[in-house]
Design an enzyme around this catalytic site. Structure first.
Site, PDB file in Angstrom:
ATOM      1  N   TYR A 148      -2.988  12.619   0.410  1.00 46.01           N
ATOM      2  CA  TYR A 148      -2.350  11.676  -0.517  1.00 46.01           C
ATOM      3  C   TYR A 148      -1.186  12.381  -1.227  1.00 46.01           C
ATOM      4  O   TYR A 148      -0.063  11.884  -1.279  1.00 46.01           O
ATOM      5  CB  TYR A 148      -3.380  11.178  -1.540  1.00 46.01           C
ATOM      6  CG  TYR A 148      -2.849  10.089  -2.429  1.00 46.01           C
ATOM      7  CD1 TYR A 148      -3.059   8.755  -2.120  1.00 46.01           C
ATOM      8  CD2 TYR A 148      -2.104  10.384  -3.571  1.00 46.01           C
ATOM      9  CE1 TYR A 148      -2.556   7.741  -2.935  1.00 46.01           C
ATOM     10  CE2 TYR A 148      -1.595   9.388  -4.387  1.00 46.01           C
ATOM     11  CZ  TYR A 148      -1.827   8.067  -4.064  1.00 46.01           C
ATOM     12  OH  TYR A 148      -1.316   7.081  -4.861  1.00 46.01           O
ATOM     13  N   ASP A 167      -4.330   1.126  -9.310  1.00 46.11           N
ATOM     14  CA  ASP A 167      -5.770   0.965  -9.501  1.00 46.11           C
ATOM     15  C   ASP A 167      -6.134   0.819 -10.973  1.00 46.11           C
ATOM     16  O   ASP A 167      -6.928  -0.043 -11.359  1.00 46.11           O
ATOM     17  CB  ASP A 167      -6.529   2.178  -8.927  1.00 46.11           C
ATOM     18  CG  ASP A 167      -6.234   2.371  -7.452  1.00 46.11           C
ATOM     19  OD1 ASP A 167      -5.531   1.526  -6.874  1.00 46.11           O
ATOM     20  OD2 ASP A 167      -6.698   3.376  -6.884  1.00 46.11           O
ATOM     21  N   GLU A 207       0.840  -1.200   0.000  1.00 42.82           N
ATOM     22  CA  GLU A 207       0.000   0.000   0.000  1.00 42.82           C
ATOM     23  C   GLU A 207       0.873   1.247   0.000  1.00 42.82           C
ATOM     24  O   GLU A 207       1.868   1.318   0.735  1.00 42.82           O
ATOM     25  CB  GLU A 207      -0.903  -0.037   1.240  1.00 42.82           C
ATOM     26  CG  GLU A 207      -2.265   0.566   1.044  1.00 42.82           C
ATOM     27  CD  GLU A 207      -3.143  -0.215   0.060  1.00 42.82           C
ATOM     28  OE1 GLU A 207      -3.096   0.087  -1.151  1.00 42.82           O
ATOM     29  OE2 GLU A 207      -3.869  -1.111   0.507  1.00 42.82           O
TER      30      GLU A 207
HETATM   31  C1  GLA Z   1      -5.006   5.009  -4.135  1.00 39.26           C
HETATM   32  C2  GLA Z   1      -4.180   5.312  -5.381  1.00 39.26           C
HETATM   33  C3  GLA Z   1      -3.219   4.162  -5.705  1.00 39.26           C
HETATM   34  C4  GLA Z   1      -2.410   3.740  -4.486  1.00 39.26           C
HETATM   35  C5  GLA Z   1      -3.324   3.561  -3.266  1.00 39.26           C
HETATM   36  C6  GLA Z   1      -2.532   3.313  -2.011  1.00 39.26           C
HETATM   37  O1  GLA Z   1      -5.874   3.953  -4.370  1.00 39.26           O
HETATM   38  O2  GLA Z   1      -5.003   5.523  -6.494  1.00 39.26           O
HETATM   39  O3  GLA Z   1      -2.369   4.530  -6.760  1.00 39.26           O
HETATM   40  O4  GLA Z   1      -1.368   4.634  -4.224  1.00 39.26           O
HETATM   41  O5  GLA Z   1      -4.159   4.687  -3.051  1.00 39.26           O
HETATM   42  O6  GLA Z   1      -1.817   2.136  -2.103  1.00 39.26           O
END
Ligand code: GLA
Length: 396
Positions: free
Chosen positions: A232, A182, A34
């Site tokens: 983020y 994702d 993650e």
């Molecule tokens: C979100 C982002 C991914 C990844 C996750 C954490 O889902 O879109 O790219 O960084 O968070 O693992």
């Protein structure tokens, strides 16, 4: 065709005269790895049976008509007037925008008839994937649209190119500087298989998920703290800052090249405390995910599950992307010997935990946890059972 696909198809037919193509675009789970997709790490996602259904047809006009079934909202835009907006509109418009950018970037003759959208399309979409649950409804929205546009306009992009296009789309209008996990899982999901994605080379391998005697269950906290997307981007910046120092001091160009967390110690004084903690988490998680991949391939779920708990601790204490609701659910899991692994999943600040639970204990664990969670937070958590599915595709 399932009920959501039929609904999307019916709404399309009520609003437009043509016959649409139908697509399914999945969300994802992630077993481990993650916040390291944007740090040259490895991730282990899988596409799921919760996602977004699209009905799309070309319309030979200059306009694109969108209809979001879930938000019960419509949007009509001229193809020459694609710009940043808000909410769901940003995701679909940003995907269209990426195709327009591509049209400008690529020479006319490289593929088919040349790129650039020639004319508009009609598009109805809706799904069974919760927003803000950490199962990537955004990648599902992006992937289904990009796949449909690519097919209908015969642009000829492959799945990897589409995943990268969708990642850029998420960076651009929505402004979330996400990694590739994702969008990649959305395109490359394989039924009953886990994807081991190397985010440095952007190459993957599959292995079958054998859960004999166990089940995967997601528990949605039903909270989504508003910090999620801004924090983020802050995490991403902090990692870049840490790596910059490692580069300058010792020529280390990637977190992947650090083999043990202790290698970071000499740089502790050179970094802000938070930056050091973020780097420590990243290095540990990259190592952990490689161990986890081996364990899962050997079907050693017990040891694999222990690593999931460790990941949660790192995300909560060092990376600081958890929240009290997620921590509470993971604590409940830890107290139950039949839950062999649990952790928060996805970007964090709310959303789901992913749990691996002994089959015969699933019911009891979920009802006990639901009651405890309700009592503590006065919120009904949502139990989400997931099946592992193929990636984005056309459906009949
Ligand atoms: C979100 C982002 C991914 C990844 C996750 C954490 O889902 O879109 O790219 O960084 O968070 O693992």
């Amino acid at each position: 065709m399932n009920t959501i696909a039929s609904k999307v198809n019916d709404i399309f037919k009520e609003n437009f005269s043509s016959t649409p193509h139908l697509y399914y675009s999945p969300g994802r789970i992630n077993f481990i790895g993650e916040h390291i997709d944007y740090n040259d790490g490895f991730v282990m996602p899988a596409a799921i049976d919760k996602g977004v259904y699209y009905a799309i047809a070309l319309n030979n006009t200059d306009e694109i008509n969108f209809h979001s079934v879930d938000f019960d909202e419509k949007l009509t835009v001229n193809i020459r007037d694609i710009k940043k907006m808000t909410g769901w509109k940003n995701y679909v418009l940003s995907v269209v925008n990426e195709f327009l950018i591509k049209g400008l970037e690529l020479p006319f003759s490289t593929r088919g008839e040349g790129l650039g959208l020639r004319g508009g399309f009609d598009c109805v979409f809706g799904g069974n994937i919760a927003n803000g649950a950490g199962i990537s409804s955004s990648a599902a929205v992006e992937g289904g649209l990009a796949f449909g546009i690519n097919e209908l306009f015969k642009f000829g992009f492959n799945r990897k190119e589409l995943a990268l296009l969708c990642q850029r789309a998420e960076h651009n209008f929505p402004g979330v500087m996400c990694g590739i996990m994702d969008q990649y899982a959305n395109m490359f999901g394989k039924k009953d298989h886990v994807i081991l994605l190397d985010c440095r080379s952007i190459e993957h391998q599959y292995f079958p998920l054998k859960l004999e005697g166990y089940e995967i269950v997601l528990i949605n906290t039903k909270v989504h703290h508003s910090l999620a997307s801004s924090e983020y981007n802050v995490r991403r910046k902090q990692c870049e800052e840490g790596l910059e120092i490692l580069k300058k001091e010792k020529g280390i160009n990637s977190f992947r090249d650090i083999k043990i967390p202790e290698e970071l110690l000499p740089f502790k004084d050179k970094m802000a405390d938070k930056v050091y903690d973020r780097c420590k988490y990243v290095v540990e998680e990259i190592i952990r995910t490689q161990q986890a991949a081996k364990l899962l391939q050997q079907n050693n779920l017990i040891e694999f599950g222990k690593l999931m708990f460790e990941t949660h601790d790192g995300l909560s204490k060092l990376y600081e992307v958890s929240c009290k609701e997620l921590d509470f659910l993971v604590e409940k899991a830890r107290e139950n010997k039949d839950v062999i692994g649990a952790r928060m999943m996805g970007g964090g600040f709310g959303g789901c935990t992913i749990n691996i639970i002994k089959k015969e204990s699933v019911k009891d664990f979920l009802s006990e946890t639901t009651i405890a969670y309700q009592k503590k937070f006065q919120i009904d958590p949502e139990i989400i059972e997931v099946g592992i599915e193929n990636g984005t595709r056309e459906i009949i």
